[in-house]
Motif scaffolding. Structure first.
Motif, short mmCIF file in Angstrom:
data_model
loop_
_atom_site.label_atom_id
_atom_site.label_comp_id
_atom_site.label_asym_id
_atom_site.label_seq_id
_atom_site.Cartn_x
_atom_site.Cartn_y
_atom_site.Cartn_z
N LYS A 95 1.18 -1.06 -0.35
CA LYS A 95 -0.27 0.33 0.26
C LYS A 95 0.52 1.54 0.00
O LYS A 95 0.58 2.01 -0.33
CB LYS A 95 -1.27 -0.31 1.11
N TRP A 96 1.52 1.35 0.97
CA TRP A 96 2.60 2.56 1.30
C TRP A 96 3.21 1.92 -0.67
O TRP A 96 3.45 4.02 -0.38
CB TRP A 96 2.85 2.77 2.20
N TRP A 97 4.30 1.57 -1.02
CA TRP A 97 5.18 1.35 -1.63
C TRP A 97 4.43 2.28 -3.10
O TRP A 97 4.41 3.25 -3.53
CB TRP A 97 6.16 0.31 -2.24
N ASN B 104 0.27 6.65 5.06
CA ASN B 104 1.64 6.44 4.67
C ASN B 104 2.05 5.53 5.41
O ASN B 104 3.08 4.60 5.99
CB ASN B 104 1.80 6.51 2.99
N GLU B 105 2.31 6.75 6.56
CA GLU B 105 3.02 6.47 7.93
C GLU B 105 2.56 5.22 8.64
O GLU B 105 3.19 4.77 9.52
CB GLU B 105 2.69 8.45 8.89
N ILE B 106 1.56 5.44 9.22
CA ILE B 106 1.02 4.31 9.87
C ILE B 106 1.18 2.60 9.21
O ILE B 106 1.41 1.75 9.75
CB ILE B 106 -0.54 4.13 9.88
N MET B 107 1.16 2.98 7.86
CA MET B 107 2.02 1.40 6.97
C MET B 107 3.59 1.28 7.59
O MET B 107 4.02 0.16 8.01
CB MET B 107 2.23 1.61 5.58
N LYS B 108 4.04 2.69 7.64
CA LYS B 108 5.37 2.46 8.22
C LYS B 108 5.46 2.21 9.41
O LYS B 108 6.54 1.17 9.98
CB LYS B 108 6.15 3.63 7.46
#
Length: 386
Positions: free
Chosen positions: A324-326, A370-374
């Motif tokens: 998702k983030w990438w 995306n911060e939560i994904m990381k």
């Protein structure tokens, strides 16, 4: 490099989807943006042609391909080809989030009650998690439901609800036990016309203009016992269980749009003249095109692997978060650089790249920022190292 993801039956399905898109979608994309919603008739037409409801069980009118996400990838790719991002996102909500909720969590009676309409496109569903003061912090939800004879009384407000204006059923995350910690939340299905259920303003957004997004309010809404989805107190655990598919869906849409933008930009730069030659003949343009195409191809390879993992029942939370983030990061970066290659025309909304630019930004926000994904990925790494 040849893509080894699809088989003959997927390409046969693609032909059907492409015909649907040419007939029902492509002529209407700009009009939908202007009116700020997709026609309900389009949903029903999609149901008739098997473009929506793919993840639903066959006995309820679905496509019965819940464990072959390649069919959904085909839909996303064909909608991306005509830059129908709002419709793609709305169909993803229905097919990758709501239909699986009812399939995985619903009782046989609930499935028989709601799935046929969801699979046919006659019912549009929404999920109401976010509140004005909570954002991604679901444990801060204040919407509450208190027990009464025969069901629950629901009070609260939600915001940023996709399909909030048009939805016929909405799965509401509510606090049903204020003292139960993570077990305090349940999923309640609210239906159109229930007294006390109201829709606020339709929200104006940077992009995805045809995807209606709204505020919802619940004032003393009586929700029958039969409308509890899953188990009481299981709300957060149930939501977490469904998140890998939601994030795969966002990644798949990101890849589909990225591919479409690269193809459109190549076509534009080959045909556009500047200083007596094609824009594509300048070294900088070729370097840019090479980088965009490579980023798209490498990202697609990882997402394809995630699709295979999902089909095998082996897609975990961390791999879905990576995808998702990438993929969404690559999408926004590629679209921005592609717009630059269009020059001033890229800033004109009648050019597809401009619509792609507007629509892309939210991809890094919804489904978990995306911060939560990381945070998820890094947390798993640290736990594994200890």
């Amino acid at each position: 490099m040849k893509r080894h993801l699809y088989e003959a039956e997927h390409e046969q399905f693609r032909a059907s989807v492409r015909e649907f898109v040419a007939r029902e979608v492509e002529p209407n994309v700009e009009r939908w943006d202007e009116q700020r919603h997709v026609d309900r008739e389009t949903w029903v037409a999609a149901g008739r042609q098997g473009v929506v409801g793919l993840s639903g069980p066959e006995e309820h009118g679905g496509g019965a391909v819940a464990r072959d996400y390649r069919y959904r990838m085909v839909v996303l790719e064909e909608l991306a080809r005509v830059y129908a991002g709002s419709l793609a996102s709305s169909f993803s909500l229905q097919d990758d989030i709501l239909v699986p909720y009812f399939t995985e969590l619903g009782t046989p009676e609930q499935q028989a009650r709601w799935l046929p309409g969801l699979c046919s496109g006659e019912l549009i569903a929404a999920v109401a998690m976010t509140e004005p003061g909570t954002g991604s912090d679901l444990q801060g939800i204040r919407t509450s439901a208190r027990r009464v004879e025969g069901g629950w009384v629901l009070d609260g407000a939600k915001t940023f609800i996709t399909s909030g204006i048009q939805c016929d059923v909405v799965v509401v995350v509510a606090r049903t036990d204020p003292d139960a910690g993570r077990d305090a939340f349940s999923l309640l299905v609210v239906e159109r016309g229930m007294p006390g259920f109201s829709r606020g303003r339709q929200l104006r957004k940077i992009g995805l203009h045809a995807q209606d997004t709204a505020e919802l309010a619940f004032t003393e809404v009586f929700v029958p016992e039969d409308n509890l989805l899953g188990v009481q107190g299981g709300g957060l655990a149930q939501l977490k269980r469904m998140l890998p598919l939601e994030r795969l869906s966002i990644a798949a849409q990101a890849v589909a749009v990225t591919d479409a933008v690269v193809a459109t930009t190549l076509e534009y730069t080959v045909g556009r003249q500047a200083f007596g030659r094609a824009v594509a003949d300048f070294q900088n343009t070729r370097f840019e095109l090479a980088e965009l195409a490579t980023e798209a191809d490498v990202t697609r390879s990882y997402v394809d692997d995630c699709v295979r993992a999902w089909n095998a029942g082996d897609l975990g939370e961390v791999d879905a978060a990576k995808a998702k983030w990438w993929a969404t990061d690559v999408q926004t970066r590629v679209v921005d650089r592609a717009l630059q290659l269009h020059g001033g025309y890229g800033y004109m909304v009648e050019y597809p790249v401009a619509r792609a630019y507007q629509d892309a930004r939210v991809q890094k926000i919804y489904g978990g920022t995306n911060e939560i994904m990381k945070h998820i990925i890094g947390g798993a790494m640290v736990r594994g190292a200890r």
